[in-house]
Enzyme design. Structure first.
Site, PDB file in Angstrom:
ATOM      1  CB  THR A 238       9.103   4.001   0.489  1.00 31.46           C
ATOM      2  OG1 THR A 238       9.865   4.863   1.339  1.00 31.46           O
ATOM      3  CG2 THR A 238       9.905   3.621  -0.734  1.00 31.46           C
ATOM      4  CB  ALA A 239       5.957   7.553   3.494  1.00 34.55           C
ATOM      5  NE  ARG A 240       0.226   4.006   4.987  1.00 35.50           N
ATOM      6  CZ  ARG A 240       1.059   2.982   5.213  1.00 35.50           C
ATOM      7  NH1 ARG A 240       2.098   2.785   4.425  1.00 35.50           N
ATOM      8  NH2 ARG A 240       0.835   2.147   6.210  1.00 35.50           N
ATOM      9  CG  ASP A 264       6.523   0.463  -2.456  1.00 42.18           C
ATOM     10  OD1 ASP A 264       6.292  -0.415  -3.318  1.00 42.18           O
ATOM     11  OD2 ASP A 264       6.516   0.221  -1.236  1.00 42.18           O
ATOM     12  CD  GLU A 269      -0.981   1.800  -1.736  1.00 41.61           C
ATOM     13  OE1 GLU A 269      -0.983   0.817  -0.976  1.00 41.61           O
ATOM     14  OE2 GLU A 269      -0.099   2.663  -1.716  1.00 41.61           O
ATOM     15  CG  HIS A 287       2.151  -0.498  -0.087  1.00 40.23           C
ATOM     16  ND1 HIS A 287       1.170   0.334   0.410  1.00 40.23           N
ATOM     17  CD2 HIS A 287       3.030  -0.672   0.935  1.00 40.23           C
ATOM     18  CE1 HIS A 287       1.440   0.639   1.673  1.00 40.23           C
ATOM     19  NE2 HIS A 287       2.572   0.032   2.011  1.00 40.23           N
ATOM     20  N   GLY A 289       7.390  -2.206   0.134  1.00 35.18           N
ATOM     21  CA  GLY A 289       8.535  -1.730   0.923  1.00 35.18           C
ATOM     22  C   GLY A 289       8.994  -2.734   1.968  1.00 35.18           C
ATOM     23  CB  SER A 290       7.546  -3.990   4.970  1.00 36.54           C
ATOM     24  OG  SER A 290       6.184  -4.085   4.618  1.00 36.54           O
TER      25      SER A 290
HETATM   26  C1  DGY Z   1       3.558  -0.332   6.864  1.00 35.24           C
HETATM   27  O1  DGY Z   1       4.023  -1.101   7.717  1.00 35.24           O
HETATM   28  O2  DGY Z   1       2.957   0.692   7.175  1.00 35.24           O
HETATM   29  C2  DGY Z   1       3.731  -0.716   5.453  1.00 35.24           C
HETATM   30  O3  DGY Z   1       3.260   0.262   4.598  1.00 35.24           O
HETATM   31  C3  DGY Z   1       3.077  -2.041   5.154  1.00 35.24           C
HETATM   32  O4  DGY Z   1       1.801  -2.067   5.636  1.00 35.24           O
END
Ligand code: DGY
Length: 321
Positions: A238-240, A264, A269, A287, A289-290
């Site tokens: 879920t990071a990058r 995610d 992307e 993507h 996650g947030s």
């Molecule tokens: C972040 O905050 O880095 C998330 O991936 C959404 O941009």
């Protein structure tokens, strides 16, 4: 009367964020949520004192060199700042901030969803029922990997990693982690520290990535590192997307070295990796996650808090450059 600073908000943000921004700034919004090309972004930056972008806008060295001198601060609506060349922005005298803390719960929720969904074959099952192809049941049907009581390896025990560790404990998982620095005992809560990735990987039945993408971490989960994971492990990211060598991950999922993956984030992307779409043992999300109502407000407010501090002559709390 003092003029309000001119603020460019590059994407459509939460209604509460845009309302608060409009009260305090001379805002330039993007109501149609168009993704600006670099040239369009530069054009929008003309006559602007501050920019509130997302990770979708890339302030690389080239764009930074062409950024109008009037732009004094980039207050990101993201915790990740890999879309910004921090050195180039700093050298140009542009302050950069991010939005840590406020998205940790939401992101860990998605990491847990991916972990469970990948382990228990959620995408396959949903597709089968939805498409009318559920025509059979037996004890040997759709058998997956049990999560409860297994070992989880967390790469990057920052804010999101620590929330993920708490959620994993709810499933009686044994928590292991790799981080540049060992956490204090009260933050570790019994998690087992590994001072190298090579020590963490062999004990990770589930591996969840929570570190930033930097030149050091880019592509670190390659074929060699995947080979160190237990057979049948599950990888969650879920990071990058840049953290993973995607062709190596696809090979490991095809060969059965890995049981499944939950992703995610992707190297490319939006869109993701078309090779992954051919594999049924990947559970993928776009993507998000947030992406909760609460967290979108909190991220927007945190970015505005940083701007407010900057324009009142104080140090923004989340300054990264
Ligand atoms: C972040 O905050 O880095 C998330 O991936 C959404 O941009």
């Amino acid at each position: 009367m003092n003029q309000k600073p001119v603020l460019l908000i590059t994407r459509k943000l939460s209604r509460n964020t845009e309302a608060r921004a409009a009260a305090d700034y001379d805002v330039r919004l993007n109501p149609d949520d168009v993704l600006y090309s670099p040239d369009e972004l530069l054009e929008k930056c003309q006559g602007v004192d501050a920019v509130l972008p997302c990770h979708s806008e890339h302030f690389n060295a080239e764009l930074t060199a062409r950024l109008p001198d009037r732009v004094k601060i980039i207050a990101n609506h993201s915790v990740g700042v890999d879309h910004c060349d921090l050195k180039a922005l700093k050298d140009k005298g542009v302050v950069v901030t991010n939005t840590p803390d406020v998205l940790s719960d939401a992101t860990a929720e998605i990491a847990m969803l991916l972990l469970l969904g990948a382990a228990r074959r959620a995408a396959e099952g949903d597709h089968m029922v939805r498409s009318g192809n559920w025509v059979h049941w037996s004890p040997s049907f759709m058998v997956g990997t049990q999560v409860s009581g297994k070992r989880i390896g967390i790469v990057g025990m920052g804010r999101v990693g620590q929330v993920m560790a708490r959620r994993a404990r709810g499933f009686d998982m044994e928590v292991h982690y790799y981080n540049r620095h060992r956490l204090a005992a009260d933050k570790e809560c019994g998690a087992i520290y590994h001072d190298t990735m090579d020590s963490l990987l062999p004990v990770s039945d589930f591996l969840s990535l929570h570190c930033p993408a930097t030149p050091e971490t880019t592509g670190f989960l390659n074929g060699e590192k995947i080979g160190l994971l237990p057979d049948g492990a599950v990888v969650v990211n879920t990071a990058r997307g840049a953290l993973i060598d995607e062709p190596a991950l696809a090979n490991a999922l095809r060969s059965g070295k890995l049981a499944a993956a939950g992703l995610d984030v992707f190297a490319s992307e939006p869109g993701g990796n078309p090779e992954f779409a051919k594999l049924t043992n990947i559970f993928m999300l776009p993507h998000i996650g947030s992406a909760t109502f609460e967290t979108r407000d909190a991220m927007g407010f945190r970015a505005l808090d940083n701007l407010d501090a900057f324009f009142s002559g104080k140090e923004p709390i989340d300054r990264v450059a």
